[in-house]
Design a protein around this motif. Structure first.
Motif, PDB file in Angstrom:
ATOM      1  N   HIS A 236      36.328  36.476  -2.622  1.00 55.01           N
ATOM      2  CA  HIS A 236      35.083  36.103  -3.171  1.00 55.01           C
ATOM      3  C   HIS A 236      35.270  35.161  -4.384  1.00 55.01           C
ATOM      4  O   HIS A 236      36.557  35.135  -4.942  1.00 55.01           O
ATOM      5  N   VAL A 237      34.359  34.259  -4.899  1.00 52.95           N
ATOM      6  CA  VAL A 237      34.309  33.835  -5.989  1.00 52.95           C
ATOM      7  C   VAL A 237      33.294  34.343  -7.198  1.00 52.95           C
ATOM      8  O   VAL A 237      32.463  34.716  -6.592  1.00 52.95           O
ATOM      9  N   GLU A 238      33.900  34.393  -8.304  1.00 53.97           N
ATOM     10  CA  GLU A 238      32.813  34.799  -9.396  1.00 53.97           C
ATOM     11  C   GLU A 238      32.749  33.712 -10.456  1.00 53.97           C
ATOM     12  O   GLU A 238      33.535  33.062 -10.787  1.00 53.97           O
ATOM     13  N   LEU A 239      31.528  33.736 -11.085  1.00 53.74           N
ATOM     14  CA  LEU A 239      31.123  32.944 -12.241  1.00 53.74           C
ATOM     15  C   LEU A 239      31.313  33.714 -13.245  1.00 53.74           C
ATOM     16  O   LEU A 239      31.019  34.846 -13.371  1.00 53.74           O
ATOM     17  N   LEU A 240      31.976  33.439 -14.301  1.00 54.28           N
ATOM     18  CA  LEU A 240      32.438  34.219 -15.334  1.00 54.28           C
ATOM     19  C   LEU A 240      31.978  33.868 -16.598  1.00 54.28           C
ATOM     20  O   LEU A 240      32.347  32.385 -17.140  1.00 54.28           O
ATOM     21  N   GLU A 241      30.876  34.351 -17.436  1.00 53.70           N
ATOM     22  CA  GLU A 241      30.535  33.868 -18.826  1.00 53.70           C
ATOM     23  C   GLU A 241      31.203  34.607 -19.669  1.00 53.70           C
ATOM     24  O   GLU A 241      31.466  35.673 -19.978  1.00 53.70           O
ATOM     25  N   TRP A 242      31.906  33.805 -20.713  1.00 55.13           N
ATOM     26  CA  TRP A 242      32.401  34.228 -21.850  1.00 55.13           C
ATOM     27  C   TRP A 242      31.600  34.772 -22.753  1.00 55.13           C
ATOM     28  O   TRP A 242      30.822  34.405 -23.183  1.00 55.13           O
ATOM     29  N   THR A 243      31.965  35.992 -23.356  1.00 60.95           N
ATOM     30  CA  THR A 243      31.384  36.820 -24.352  1.00 60.95           C
ATOM     31  C   THR A 243      32.181  37.273 -25.382  1.00 60.95           C
ATOM     32  O   THR A 243      32.134  38.614 -25.969  1.00 60.95           O
ATOM     33  N   GLY A 244      33.073  36.467 -25.816  1.00 58.01           N
ATOM     34  CA  GLY A 244      34.132  37.095 -27.023  1.00 58.01           C
ATOM     35  C   GLY A 244      33.813  36.831 -28.280  1.00 58.01           C
ATOM     36  O   GLY A 244      34.369  37.248 -29.142  1.00 58.01           O
ATOM     37  N   GLY A 245      32.736  36.662 -28.426  1.00 62.11           N
ATOM     38  CA  GLY A 245      31.827  36.531 -29.946  1.00 62.11           C
ATOM     39  C   GLY A 245      32.358  35.610 -30.603  1.00 62.11           C
ATOM     40  O   GLY A 245      32.540  35.575 -32.017  1.00 62.11           O
ATOM     41  N   ASP A 246      32.628  34.260 -30.210  1.00 62.13           N
ATOM     42  CA  ASP A 246      33.186  33.144 -30.648  1.00 62.13           C
ATOM     43  C   ASP A 246      32.651  31.747 -30.190  1.00 62.13           C
ATOM     44  O   ASP A 246      31.592  32.137 -29.378  1.00 62.13           O
ATOM     45  N   MET A 247      32.859  30.701 -30.742  1.00 62.35           N
ATOM     46  CA  MET A 247      31.937  29.438 -30.516  1.00 62.35           C
ATOM     47  C   MET A 247      32.028  29.065 -28.830  1.00 62.35           C
ATOM     48  O   MET A 247      31.236  28.238 -28.512  1.00 62.35           O
TER      49      MET A 247
END
Length: 169
Positions: A115-126
């Motif tokens: 399967h494919v996933e869209l991954l949203e970055w939530t690392g607390g930076d720009m």
């Protein structure tokens, strides 16, 4: 205008998961069950290294998805527009397509995409909110992410700094 002299390639930049799901979610989900044939990267012939500013091509035979990042959150996904057998004609660089030119990529052809996933970055930076594309290939993963104005590759499941959104079943 050609991007880096890649014939036929016209990126369509989008921002945010919702925009990407609307434009490409169903088609990305439809890749599930297909076999990955090749991962094509643009190679800088002078520096003998990956030219990470150009799109990453994932060849599944009947479908080829072309993934490209720029700036902090621009993502372009196009389909079947690039022929990696054609020469790249950029006046500023000597570039060529290479299939699996990096060691971690050599193990991927022949694997079936779960399967494919869209991954949203939530690392607390720009880069928060930038979207990566994750491919679950069974015992390994390929993640094409925004490496701050170019593409980056990871070869392991997404870490805790990503909010994961699975596409399809």
């Amino acid at each position: 205008m050609f991007r880096f002299g890649i014939q036929g390639y016209r990126p369509r930049w989008r921002n945010g998961r919702d925009s990407i799901v609307t434009a490409h979610g169903a088609r990305l989900a439809g890749l599930g069950g297909l076999t990955l044939r090749h991962v094509w990267l643009v190679w800088d012939l002078d520096d003998d290294e990956w030219f990470a500013d150009a799109p990453v091509l994932l060849d599944f035979g009947a479908e080829q998805v072309e993934i490209d990042h720029q700036k902090f959150d621009d993502l372009s996904i196009t389909w079947n527009t690039i022929d990696p057998h054609q020469a790249i004609e950029d006046p500023g660089f000597r570039l060529a397509w290479r299939a699996e030119p990096l060691p971690p990529l050599t193990e991927l052809p022949g694997r079936t995409l779960d399967h494919v996933e869209l991954l949203e970055w939530t690392g607390g930076d720009m880069a928060d909110g930038s979207v990566a594309v994750g491919l679950d290939l069974g015992q390994t993963w390929l993640v094409v992410y925004n490496a701050l104005d170019e593409n980056g590759l990871e070869h392991h499941p997404p870490g805790p700094s990503y909010r994961r959104h699975r596409l399809g079943p």
